[in-house]
Design a protein around this motif. Sequence first.
Motif, PDB file in Angstrom:
ATOM      1  N   GLN A  45     119.235   4.621   3.225  1.00 39.08           N
ATOM      2  CA  GLN A  45     119.733   4.567   1.600  1.00 39.08           C
ATOM      3  C   GLN A  45     120.935   3.452   1.685  1.00 39.08           C
ATOM      4  OE1 GLN A  45     120.612   8.567   1.012  1.00 39.08           O
ATOM      5  NE2 GLN A  45     118.470   9.158   0.504  1.00 39.08           N
ATOM      6  N   VAL A  46     121.484   3.322   2.498  1.00 33.93           N
ATOM      7  CA  VAL A  46     122.964   2.545   2.546  1.00 33.93           C
ATOM      8  C   VAL A  46     122.545   1.224   2.292  1.00 33.93           C
ATOM      9  CG1 VAL A  46     124.612   1.521   3.903  1.00 33.93           C
ATOM     10  CG2 VAL A  46     124.557   3.946   3.732  1.00 33.93           C
ATOM     11  N   LEU A  47     121.264   0.482   2.506  1.00 31.60           N
ATOM     12  CA  LEU A  47     120.948  -0.765   2.584  1.00 31.60           C
ATOM     13  C   LEU A  47     120.993  -1.162   1.048  1.00 31.60           C
ATOM     14  CD1 LEU A  47     119.755  -3.122   3.700  1.00 31.60           C
ATOM     15  CD2 LEU A  47     117.367  -2.292   3.449  1.00 31.60           C
ATOM     16  N   ASP A  48     120.876  -0.368   0.226  1.00 36.34           N
ATOM     17  CA  ASP A  48     120.732  -0.767  -1.440  1.00 36.34           C
ATOM     18  C   ASP A  48     122.079  -0.772  -1.974  1.00 36.34           C
ATOM     19  OD1 ASP A  48     117.930  -0.861  -1.761  1.00 36.34           O
ATOM     20  OD2 ASP A  48     117.927   1.193  -2.275  1.00 36.34           O
ATOM     21  N   VAL A  49     123.239  -0.088  -1.037  1.00 44.69           N
ATOM     22  CA  VAL A  49     124.492   0.106  -1.396  1.00 44.69           C
ATOM     23  C   VAL A  49     125.193  -1.259  -0.944  1.00 44.69           C
ATOM     24  CG1 VAL A  49     126.769   1.423  -1.254  1.00 44.69           C
ATOM     25  CG2 VAL A  49     124.473   2.565  -1.426  1.00 44.69           C
ATOM     26  N   LEU A  50     124.700  -1.626   0.329  1.00 47.90           N
ATOM     27  CA  LEU A  50     125.564  -2.850   0.846  1.00 47.90           C
ATOM     28  C   LEU A  50     124.893  -4.205   0.078  1.00 47.90           C
ATOM     29  CD1 LEU A  50     124.897  -2.153   4.569  1.00 47.90           C
ATOM     30  CD2 LEU A  50     127.215  -2.695   3.510  1.00 47.90           C
ATOM     31  N   SER A  51     123.722  -4.016  -0.507  1.00 44.77           N
ATOM     32  CA  SER A  51     123.327  -5.125  -1.233  1.00 44.77           C
ATOM     33  C   SER A  51     124.111  -5.154  -2.694  1.00 44.77           C
ATOM     34  CB  SER A  51     121.647  -5.076  -1.310  1.00 44.77           C
ATOM     35  OG  SER A  51     120.895  -4.898  -0.200  1.00 44.77           O
ATOM     36  N   TRP A  78     129.989  -1.933  10.046  1.00 40.52           N
ATOM     37  CA  TRP A  78     128.575  -2.362  10.180  1.00 40.52           C
ATOM     38  C   TRP A  78     128.259  -3.679  10.901  1.00 40.52           C
ATOM     39  CZ3 TRP A  78     125.426   1.158   7.718  1.00 40.52           C
ATOM     40  CH2 TRP A  78     126.236   2.166   6.906  1.00 40.52           C
ATOM     41  N   ASP A  79     129.207  -4.236  11.078  1.00 38.46           N
ATOM     42  CA  ASP A  79     129.177  -5.517  11.916  1.00 38.46           C
ATOM     43  C   ASP A  79     129.098  -5.182  13.413  1.00 38.46           C
ATOM     44  OD1 ASP A  79     128.986  -8.276  12.589  1.00 38.46           O
ATOM     45  OD2 ASP A  79     131.185  -8.616  12.533  1.00 38.46           O
ATOM     46  N   GLY A  80     127.934  -4.676  14.013  1.00 38.96           N
ATOM     47  CA  GLY A  80     128.086  -4.425  15.324  1.00 38.96           C
ATOM     48  C   GLY A  80     126.515  -3.506  15.705  1.00 38.96           C
ATOM     49  N   VAL A  81     126.385  -2.932  16.767  1.00 34.67           N
ATOM     50  CA  VAL A  81     125.492  -2.199  16.803  1.00 34.67           C
ATOM     51  C   VAL A  81     125.983  -0.715  17.230  1.00 34.67           C
ATOM     52  CG1 VAL A  81     123.650  -1.563  18.970  1.00 34.67           C
ATOM     53  CG2 VAL A  81     124.259  -3.877  18.369  1.00 34.67           C
ATOM     54  N   ALA A  82     125.460   0.183  16.194  1.00 37.39           N
ATOM     55  CA  ALA A  82     126.124   1.472  16.342  1.00 37.39           C
ATOM     56  C   ALA A  82     124.800   2.379  15.755  1.00 37.39           C
ATOM     57  CB  ALA A  82     127.351   1.623  15.445  1.00 37.39           C
ATOM     58  N   PRO A  83     125.011   3.774  15.986  1.00 41.67           N
ATOM     59  CA  PRO A  83     124.069   4.587  15.435  1.00 41.67           C
ATOM     60  C   PRO A  83     123.559   4.498  13.703  1.00 41.67           C
ATOM     61  CG  PRO A  83     125.412   5.667  16.994  1.00 41.67           C
ATOM     62  CD  PRO A  83     126.214   4.362  16.523  1.00 41.67           C
ATOM     63  N   SER A  88     119.090  -5.025   9.167  1.00 38.93           N
ATOM     64  CA  SER A  88     119.115  -5.348   7.915  1.00 38.93           C
ATOM     65  C   SER A  88     120.672  -5.100   7.246  1.00 38.93           C
ATOM     66  CB  SER A  88     118.280  -4.845   6.948  1.00 38.93           C
ATOM     67  OG  SER A  88     118.085  -3.394   7.192  1.00 38.93           O
ATOM     68  N   THR A  89     121.090  -3.811   7.715  1.00 36.33           N
ATOM     69  CA  THR A  89     122.394  -3.740   7.058  1.00 36.33           C
ATOM     70  C   THR A  89     123.382  -4.478   7.835  1.00 36.33           C
ATOM     71  OG1 THR A  89     122.561  -2.065   8.569  1.00 36.33           O
ATOM     72  CG2 THR A  89     121.828  -1.517   6.447  1.00 36.33           C
ATOM     73  N   ARG A  90     123.457  -4.982   9.043  1.00 30.60           N
ATOM     74  CA  ARG A  90     124.260  -5.429   9.844  1.00 30.60           C
ATOM     75  C   ARG A  90     124.500  -6.977   9.336  1.00 30.60           C
ATOM     76  NH1 ARG A  90     121.776  -5.496  14.207  1.00 30.60           N
ATOM     77  NH2 ARG A  90     122.470  -3.456  14.878  1.00 30.60           N
ATOM     78  N   GLU A  91     123.014  -7.466   8.758  1.00 32.29           N
ATOM     79  CA  GLU A  91     123.082  -8.927   8.388  1.00 32.29           C
ATOM     80  C   GLU A  91     123.954  -9.036   7.018  1.00 32.29           C
ATOM     81  OE1 GLU A  91     119.836 -12.270   6.863  1.00 32.29           O
ATOM     82  OE2 GLU A  91     119.032 -10.353   7.613  1.00 32.29           O
ATOM     83  N   ILE A  92     123.624  -8.054   6.163  1.00 34.46           N
ATOM     84  CA  ILE A  92     124.581  -7.964   4.875  1.00 34.46           C
ATOM     85  C   ILE A  92     125.808  -7.879   5.198  1.00 34.46           C
ATOM     86  CG2 ILE A  92     124.883  -6.782   2.769  1.00 34.46           C
ATOM     87  CD1 ILE A  92     122.024  -5.826   2.886  1.00 34.46           C
ATOM     88  N   ALA A  93     126.306  -6.934   6.115  1.00 33.06           N
ATOM     89  CA  ALA A  93     127.747  -6.800   6.453  1.00 33.06           C
ATOM     90  C   ALA A  93     128.524  -8.218   6.886  1.00 33.06           C
ATOM     91  CB  ALA A  93     127.940  -5.729   7.436  1.00 33.06           C
ATOM     92  N   GLN A  94     127.729  -8.874   7.727  1.00 38.58           N
ATOM     93  CA  GLN A  94     128.084 -10.171   8.088  1.00 38.58           C
ATOM     94  C   GLN A  94     128.322 -11.023   7.043  1.00 38.58           C
ATOM     95  OE1 GLN A  94     125.317 -10.847  11.360  1.00 38.58           O
ATOM     96  NE2 GLN A  94     126.292  -9.548  12.775  1.00 38.58           N
TER      97      GLN A  94
END
Length: 437
Positions: A45-51, A78-83, A88-94
């Motif tokens: 769900q967080v993907l939409d929030v990051l967008s 969100w800029d890394g590998v974590a649980p 997709s979320t990492r890309e937006i965070a970056q």
Amino acid sequence: MDNRDSSILQTTLAKLHIPADFARYPAIAETEPETILRLERWKIQVLDVLSDLRAQLAQEQLLSLSEKAEVISTIAPWDGVAPWTLDSTREIAQNVLHLYEDPDPSLLEHILSTHVKPIFQANAHPSLNPSTGRILPRSAGGPSARLDYMEGQTWKSHPGTVYVVSWCVRHCTSAAYEKLWHLIIPPVMTLLDDYEAAYKLHGVQIVSDMLRTVPADLLRRTGVDGLLFTSLTTCLTYLHNPETPSLIRAAVPAAVSLVLLTAPAGSEKRFNQLCEILGEGIIGSIWVHATRESEAIEASVDTLPTVVRALDVGAVRYLKALVPQLVFPLQPASGNVATKRFQLSSLHALAAVIEVCAPRIHRWKGAILDGVLRLWVTLADTGVDDDDTRELKHACMGVCDCLLKACPAVANLEYARLLDVDKMMFGPLVRQSGKGD
């Protein structure tokens, strides 16, 4: 940013705060399926929030210092590998963090003092003065300080804060460290000295980043150089953990970098510390207490060229331990479960040892050749010609080339005999001697 827009931003950022249960994710993966399911749904769900956040920030609204700090401290995890991350979320965070790629020291100070320090200050490191970042003459709290310091670690309920510290360290310039030192080093040391290997690994990775820009004089003046060295070498005793191989691969280069940065070239201090890494850390700890853990041994072998080259000819004192350990994975024998990757790592390390210890390597040329020849024949007998096999063969040739340079007499003795026995088999192996053409 006006009050209305600021309120929208705050609402969006609040939705991105990472649930504390993610800190327990590895431990509850099989025992609390309902919690895991809830976390996985939240992660999607967080993907939409990051967008939405990216769209808001793209409107080029002028953010205040505190708003920038809150955006970074919320998005950095969100800029890394974590649980809690997805590709997709990492890309937006970056994309979002790219807007703050060159932060002012004042912004870093605000992030560290407002979003990091309050989380870690309840568990102050007993060896550091939290106001100055200097080492204390004796641990605060007396002999039991370290045990007390491990209790009630409330910072672990904020799983994303580790990544905020990492982001700040990676974006801190050499000139800014003096001002920010008392805010940076306490959380870094807390991570590095934690009893859980996973957090220690985070600490080592942050220290590795820090050593690229931190002034050596600052480390020495504050006494943190010695504290870091002790903590990094202690990592080599944290065996029998899933993180052990990664911890070894990170801690050894970091410890070597620290020594090269803070101990003068040619000094007794540099020599002794490098010997401690190799002699006590790798040989005396990993190779003695993790003999049945091939992944840990392999990780230590991966780091050997770095240590050996830093120690230079001083490494000859360890040839009695180095050569047998590096030759063993090459030999087909019962109990030898070395993978091709492990064998390749051993060959690379062996080449480094031969180059550095050339003045004394003639005493070990027989053992080295025996191991390389056994591997060479085994590879030939399999008849396999894939990329891994070709890479191994090339590494075998490289070792023979190094041995020839260190001991030129092998060309007319050992190499010549090999060619007499089977030129077709051994000609390619000793081609650098000029006898295999």
